[in-house]
Design an enzyme around this catalytic site. Sequence first.
Site, short mmCIF file in Angstrom:
data_model
loop_
_atom_site.label_atom_id
_atom_site.label_comp_id
_atom_site.label_asym_id
_atom_site.label_seq_id
_atom_site.Cartn_x
_atom_site.Cartn_y
_atom_site.Cartn_z
CD GLU C 142 -2.83 -1.45 2.28
OE1 GLU C 142 -2.51 -0.91 3.35
OE2 GLU C 142 -3.81 -2.19 2.17
CB CYS C 150 7.63 12.88 3.73
SG CYS C 150 9.09 13.34 4.70
CD GLU C 300 -3.79 -6.32 2.05
OE1 GLU C 300 -4.61 -5.73 2.78
OE2 GLU C 300 -2.56 -6.19 2.15
#
Lengths: 542, 542, 542
Positions: C142, C150, C300
């Site tokens: 992910e 950041c 997933e």
Amino acid sequence: MKLGVAYYPEHNKREQWNRDLEQIKEAGIERVRIAEFAWSRLEPNNGEFRWEWLDQFITLAEEYGLEVILCTPTACPPIWLVEEFPDVIPVDEEGRRNVFGARQHRCYNSPPYLHYSLRIVERMAIRYGSNANVVAWQLDNEFGGEQKRCYCDHCKAAFQNAMKAKYDTIDELNERWGNVFWSMEYQRFDQIATPKKYKADLWLKNNPSLEMEYSRFSSDAIVRYSREQIRLIRQHNVGESRPITTNRFPLNWGDNVHWPELVRDLDVAGIDLYSEHLHEIAFYADFNYSLKPGASWFMEYGPNVKNLREGMEQLRGRGCDWFTVFKFKPFPFGQEQGLQELVTLTGEPTDSYRVLQEWSSSYSGDSVSVTKVVPFVQSGVGLFFDFESSWVYTISVWGAQIHHRMHYPNYVIDTVYKSLYRENESHRIVWDADGVEGLHTLIVPLHIVHDRALEDAFLRFVDNGGALVVTSDLFQKNAENVFLDEIPRIYSELFGLSSFIVRPATEEPVLLRKSWGAGKVIVVNKDATPSEWESVVKELNI
Amino acid sequence: MKLGVAYYPEHNKREQWNRDLEQIKEAGIERVRIAEFAWSRLEPNNGEFRWEWLDQFITLAEEYGLEVILCTPTACPPIWLVEEFPDVIPVDEEGRRNVFGARQHRCYNSPPYLHYSLRIVERMAIRYGSNANVVAWQLDNEFGGEQKRCYCDHCKAAFQNAMKAKYDTIDELNERWGNVFWSMEYQRFDQIATPKKYKADLWLKNNPSLEMEYSRFSSDAIVRYSREQIRLIRQHNVGESRPITTNRFPLNWGDNVHWPELVRDLDVAGIDLYSEHLHEIAFYADFNYSLKPGASWFMEYGPNVKNLREGMEQLRGRGCDWFTVFKFKPFPFGQEQGLQELVTLTGEPTDSYRVLQEWSSSYSGDSVSVTKVVPFVQSGVGLFFDFESSWVYTISVWGAQIHHRMHYPNYVIDTVYKSLYRENESHRIVWDADGVEGLHTLIVPLHIVHDRALEDAFLRFVDNGGALVVTSDLFQKNAENVFLDEIPRIYSELFGLSSFIVRPATEEPVLLRKSWGAGKVIVVNKDATPSEWESVVKELNI
Amino acid sequence: MKLGVAYYPEHNKREQWNRDLEQIKEAGIERVRIAEFAWSRLEPNNGEFRWEWLDQFITLAEEYGLEVILCTPTACPPIWLVEEFPDVIPVDEEGRRNVFGARQHRCYNSPPYLHYSLRIVERMAIRYGSNANVVAWQLDNEFGGEQKRCYCDHCKAAFQNAMKAKYDTIDELNERWGNVFWSMEYQRFDQIATPKKYKADLWLKNNPSLEMEYSRFSSDAIVRYSREQIRLIRQHNVGESRPITTNRFPLNWGDNVHWPELVRDLDVAGIDLYSEHLHEIAFYADFNYSLKPGASWFMEYGPNVKNLREGMEQLRGRGCDWFTVFKFKPFPFGQEQGLQELVTLTGEPTDSYRVLQEWSSSYSGDSVSVTKVVPFVQSGVGLFFDFESSWVYTISVWGAQIHHRMHYPNYVIDTVYKSLYRENESHRIVWDADGVEGLHTLIVPLHIVHDRALEDAFLRFVDNGGALVVTSDLFQKNAENVFLDEIPRIYSELFGLSSFIVRPATEEPVLLRKSWGAGKVIVVNKDATPSEWESVVKELNI
């Protein structure tokens, strides 16, 4: 009431200026307000001034018969200044210095900010203080608007000095603030810190006396800075008078600047307003007029409202001289970008443009239009607004965001004033004993801070036949934000009470009615609702 | 149940003391609690002690026939201490050291805080440990109240040492915490950091095993500090015993201090309570009594409630000896300023004053009054409260503020206890296997942490005829806050289950009923509502 | 559609592996995805690699006939790396470096992170690039999931370089960003800072053009890092092709990674999904298939949903090859601990296990099962999703948290796609001009960013007979997030309008209908509700 508009020559190519000024002129607008964010274009590098474009624009405006309100550009320090002096930028309540990249990034106690910002103010005053088409000055933009307080080391030192000057000894300060509570006593003035956010897992907060003094200190710093700008501009004014104003932020976004103090040395009371609520528009019009009768200007007014014309009528019927729309064109870029104002982004006139055009032409024929201010009815009713009481209420709200803590202004405007509001009658807004003169009725909501001179004035007012309405929290605290442990004499003499009203004995909004001398007094529950205030006003029969 | 009141001699001029003590005495109050925030007046400068005013007040109180509960003033370090040792002040979960200017600004692991605060405790113990009018001690004020955890470097080092002592090898810690998950494995103990707030754009948080140990560590530091104060006071006690207590914070404001651990070495269980809810008042009374039967004191109780008398009756009927009101007079200044307590700011007795006066006089004639504790009915029902399970639930709530995360206490008090509450019958609150003795019914809500000794006790309890009520999350986790991957034997032996209950098969609150040995067990859905719990209690027929 | 499952060999003792693989195999699962958080077990100390356990597990899986999808473990830097290089860890919008102790703690522009994470990727590629049982690679976990941006100094420098490369001169950047607004003009590229949170008492925020470029820059850094991993893996691939994918985060948790850019160089489009809403499941399936037709994998999928089988049918009917459940067993420890997945913590199969088992057996007999992808119906309708427009909408929401600002994806999925959703028909999701080919209807909601090539494609599409549906905000801004001050030609040529639509003249959802060339265009109010979109879709008769 005549028309002005905010315009940004620096945002546009020169070939666009003519088109825009043409369109402005055709709306019947007579003034343009310019330059309040243009520091980086007026001084792109330290000490390198560029006046040519501004000279040219002012001249061009004159050719179109448009007068200029010139603004000092001090709300937006340019990158070179904050790069060389990072301490220009304010520090927030968490102790974090802000970043460059929006506006209002200046500490009013920062020496480099004061030096360089007053330098450009003075240079502007020298260059334009004799320009025939510059007819007025606006200082800065919305002093203390989005950056309400700073917590930097310059502020800390200045605050400690202010406290030393006021209290003389640290014992006196400890005593008056009640610092014995929780062992908060200081030994020296230089131990006092700014009230940064108190960090705890539960609801701890700073000493309310410290917060009160910091509220006062933060407002004072702005007032002091404003006066410096005034001084410099007046010094270089040549020939006819050029009135000086500033555009104050409405109270519902912050009560942090003491309006009467700020406005006292200005020539004109100026204010910005973005509202569609007629009672709110009326309140600000009445307050602005009361601050400077005969010199009440609206410096910004959002045109994108449904009831623009109705709002303008409110201002016209309440003594407003100049009505300035913010803004002519939408900004395509930056933090306030949008799609339309008086014209759209692509240049088409909007409905608001047509409202202004219609306004200016409808008043152009009659005798009223030659004066800016039309006669209007004043009711003889006064409404008291006390910034210090507002601060007390702001401080007493635990943990809320500053802009959510506006209990006092919201109550005064949306509960009390709203119940008084009438379309064709203005009220006086009062903030000190002098303002009581000539009223038959005085309404004083939430005035929790005791003031002996004011108390005397209230007693005289009633004795002389006035109707006084106060709320049940009247005069409960002193100027240090500490509760009184003796009741003021108005309680015993006028109300016939021997203690403060803590829990009202009745659920009625009116807790007490007294005739006294030639007048009378009514004490209203401080938590009265809007409809309860309506019933109080009905009873007053004003 | 006899009456006390909190009083602040240091807040008042000496001439006021007589008037206040007179009024206190006339209410039938027999004790005053003093000095818990007076450090700056007892030691205004480092090592300069000032006992005179306190001596004088204690003597004056004696003249009025008022006994003194003396508090250690350690919750409010004075400015000189934090100025010289900034590391006295705790660091918050963002890593920011707090500012001076409120209370609770002390790290329980800070060497200078420990040194200087224990020094003043010892000095007080020496000076007043033989004073005839000092009849009891209160340690500090609300340990761990508003500052629940500190994240400073002292705490980090102490935490690393505690983990080293407990786990011995870092591999053992990694294994038991499951640090293989997300590669969170440490190589050395000195790499473990305090669980500062994990900063992410979405919902990441710290390892729940780390949080669990830090909950334990933070509670332990407070308990250890409390024991140091006890040791020093006992060492200097002369003559008759002076019981030592502290005033615990109610659980709905934080479950961060392990009450049984804190109270174990005290002489008296002391607690503060601000509530108008009778079931909540009863719960705290029962818990406090269970912690120290025969030595249950309420150290603070807010008098400004509508049902003061009713609340007092709750406490009287649940073994409370001493009932202390917070406070005699409102504070005019500081963060807790207000208008009235037993008297108003201007000194008039309030309704609450009259309730206390009536209470003390109504009980003065009969034989019951000569004992502090009246006989009362105990139901034979026990309610389990487990701090470690409470911490597990606190930790498992993502992103909420600490004071919003009280799922466990709220459930135990407002859902389970409320369904058990009766006016004239108290229940035992239980926190370990020993407490089960003598009960016929034991209710164990949300006890998610597995404990083998307790499991054995539960089995014996049922075998011997007890009725056991548990919730469906019973014993699902171990002490490291990790889910068990084998079911404990109570599941197979008593419940007849081969796995945990994850999704109940029924919507009924009772998921399972079993008779076993001489007793029975009922498993209740952990999400049962208050009214579902009422039906469970009805079925129990207790 | 065949079945896979996420498994964590490093969480289990070796004796457990056999039991778990047995149970996995019996469910009809054919692949296990492993190792994406196992860096601390693969490289417990700097440069000390441990492959044995992974070798053994891959071999054991082969014995059970289970293929392996091997993940690079780069989302969880181990303690030794962050201890030696604290600048591996990202800095948040407040300027605070995060702590170790969860996941995603890496800055994509940090030189030590890039060096050491790419080193382990290369080592894995070398070791397993020829392993017969490793059939595919998943990059990381992910990308940009919980740590979306950041603000560290590495990022600042890289951002300044990126701006220099793009704009060449600072004047060009100032001009295109409109930095004259509020005097925000820069003098040099190295004065540009990352858009850290702008701290003010009221609603100030950063320049929307700066935010736009930082959105682009942050996405680009992730794409660039992904390509580095791809390059290293391909370089060491031996023998048959091992497709490379990554598991993208669903858009409702963040739109910060530009999917088409990220997926372009991958072999397979991989995505994670946790949803019970059929239209949402269908949307993601359609989008994933559109990104790589014939190579669409779900990496997933949460099995703990009520409608697991129904959701799986959605994916099967929309071109999904591989369906991987997250995860086989619940984690007992760590931040995602729980009680059940395909099996419970104590090992019992759950209902979800049985759904998978039934699925695999039901499809094993028929011819369809031998291919992974079954034939399915494509509607000929395209829905446009533009990441840059999504960013514009994200940026324009004042003050909200990033994960609350998902106006664009929420609108596209829950308002527009929902109105188009049918159980047995898939739609193409389109993001550029190429994607328009072959459609009869194209729906373009909230595409506010102007793109000349796309405008041309839209015009051709309509001219050639397509039905084009756009919203009223179409093409209002340029790529710098600045409003256009001239309308694009589609407005005049196709819509017959001379200005943007600011305030619709009608309350109907459809503001404009036009036939043009062989096709037609419909302009829908950008604020149309779900039911209004249903009426639009009905009118389209598709």
